[in-house]
Design a protein around this motif. Structure first.
Motif, mmCIF file in Angstrom:
data_model
loop_
_atom_site.group_PDB
_atom_site.id
_atom_site.type_symbol
_atom_site.label_atom_id
_atom_site.label_comp_id
_atom_site.label_asym_id
_atom_site.label_seq_id
_atom_site.Cartn_x
_atom_site.Cartn_y
_atom_site.Cartn_z
ATOM 1 N N ILE A 154 46.301 17.421 -11.173
ATOM 2 C CA ILE A 154 47.475 18.276 -11.008
ATOM 3 C C ILE A 154 48.274 18.467 -12.299
ATOM 4 O O ILE A 154 49.121 19.337 -12.378
ATOM 5 C CB ILE A 154 48.393 17.760 -9.884
ATOM 6 C CG1 ILE A 154 48.796 16.320 -10.145
ATOM 7 C CG2 ILE A 154 47.706 17.909 -8.544
ATOM 8 C CD1 ILE A 154 49.782 15.759 -9.151
ATOM 9 N N TYR A 157 57.288 9.166 -11.647
ATOM 10 C CA TYR A 157 56.258 9.666 -10.743
ATOM 11 C C TYR A 157 56.272 8.887 -9.437
ATOM 12 O O TYR A 157 56.809 7.778 -9.356
ATOM 13 C CB TYR A 157 54.876 9.607 -11.402
ATOM 14 C CG TYR A 157 54.394 8.200 -11.701
ATOM 15 C CD1 TYR A 157 53.562 7.527 -10.826
ATOM 16 C CD2 TYR A 157 54.773 7.541 -12.877
ATOM 17 C CE1 TYR A 157 53.131 6.244 -11.085
ATOM 18 C CE2 TYR A 157 54.346 6.262 -13.152
ATOM 19 C CZ TYR A 157 53.523 5.609 -12.247
ATOM 20 O OH TYR A 157 53.112 4.340 -12.514
ATOM 21 N N THR A 192 51.478 8.634 -4.498
ATOM 22 C CA THR A 192 50.659 9.847 -4.677
ATOM 23 C C THR A 192 50.377 10.149 -6.149
ATOM 24 O O THR A 192 49.533 10.982 -6.452
ATOM 25 C CB THR A 192 51.374 11.070 -4.080
ATOM 26 O OG1 THR A 192 52.591 11.296 -4.828
ATOM 27 C CG2 THR A 192 51.689 10.857 -2.606
ATOM 28 N N GLU A 246 52.114 11.836 -8.065
ATOM 29 C CA GLU A 246 52.650 13.140 -8.449
ATOM 30 C C GLU A 246 53.829 12.947 -9.393
ATOM 31 O O GLU A 246 54.657 12.055 -9.194
ATOM 32 C CB GLU A 246 53.093 13.909 -7.213
ATOM 33 C CG GLU A 246 51.936 14.311 -6.322
ATOM 34 C CD GLU A 246 52.403 14.921 -5.018
ATOM 35 O OE1 GLU A 246 52.266 16.147 -4.866
ATOM 36 O OE2 GLU A 246 52.905 14.163 -4.169
ATOM 37 N N SER A 274 55.531 19.845 -10.380
ATOM 38 C CA SER A 274 54.293 20.473 -9.909
ATOM 39 C C SER A 274 54.150 21.878 -10.494
ATOM 40 O O SER A 274 55.136 22.521 -10.875
ATOM 41 C CB SER A 274 54.287 20.563 -8.380
ATOM 42 O OG SER A 274 55.282 21.474 -7.941
#
Length: 126
Positions: A24, A73, A77, A79, A121
């Motif tokens: 990602i 982060y 996950t 992310e 994101s």
């Protein structure tokens, strides 16, 4: 070899597109300037699939001050949620050093505040 960058870059973009459900974000360095890129799917070029985050350099270049980033982060996950970029004002640091005073790193506001987004994101940057 001549043209190898284009070939390798194309292969890299294919891999990133194929595994965009897993990959990602990408990180790069040595640009001396902070920036980001949003990359879109190769088929329709409309769906943001990953970001490339590039901090400034840890070494000065001309008039640019050294920088580093601290990323926040989600530990479950993985992310990316945010980052804060720190920089050293070399003019002030040299003055402080000459006076025997501490050298102070300063920080910018968190990236989510600067860009007005909720997380790091690709969809948020889009």
């Amino acid at each position: 070899p001549q043209g190898s960058f284009d070939m390798l870059n194309g292969e890299f973009l294919d891999i990133m597109d194929q595994f965009s459900d897993v990959i990602i974000n990408t990180f790069a360095g040595h640009a001396h300037t902070a920036f980001f890129n949003v990359h879109y799917d190769l088929k329709t070029k409309t769906k943001p699939v990953y970001t490339q985050l590039v901090p400034g350099s840890g070494t000065p270049d001309g008039y640019l001050n050294p920088t580093f980033r601290v990323y926040k982060y989600n530990t479950t996950t993985y992310e990316l949620l945010d980052y804060t970029q720190y920089y050293l004002n070399l003019t002030q640091a040299n003055q402080n050093f000459t006076k025997g005073e501490p050298i102070i790193w300063s920080s910018d506001a968190p990236a989510t505040d600067i860009f007005g987004i909720s997380d790091l994101s690709a969809k948020s940057f889009d």
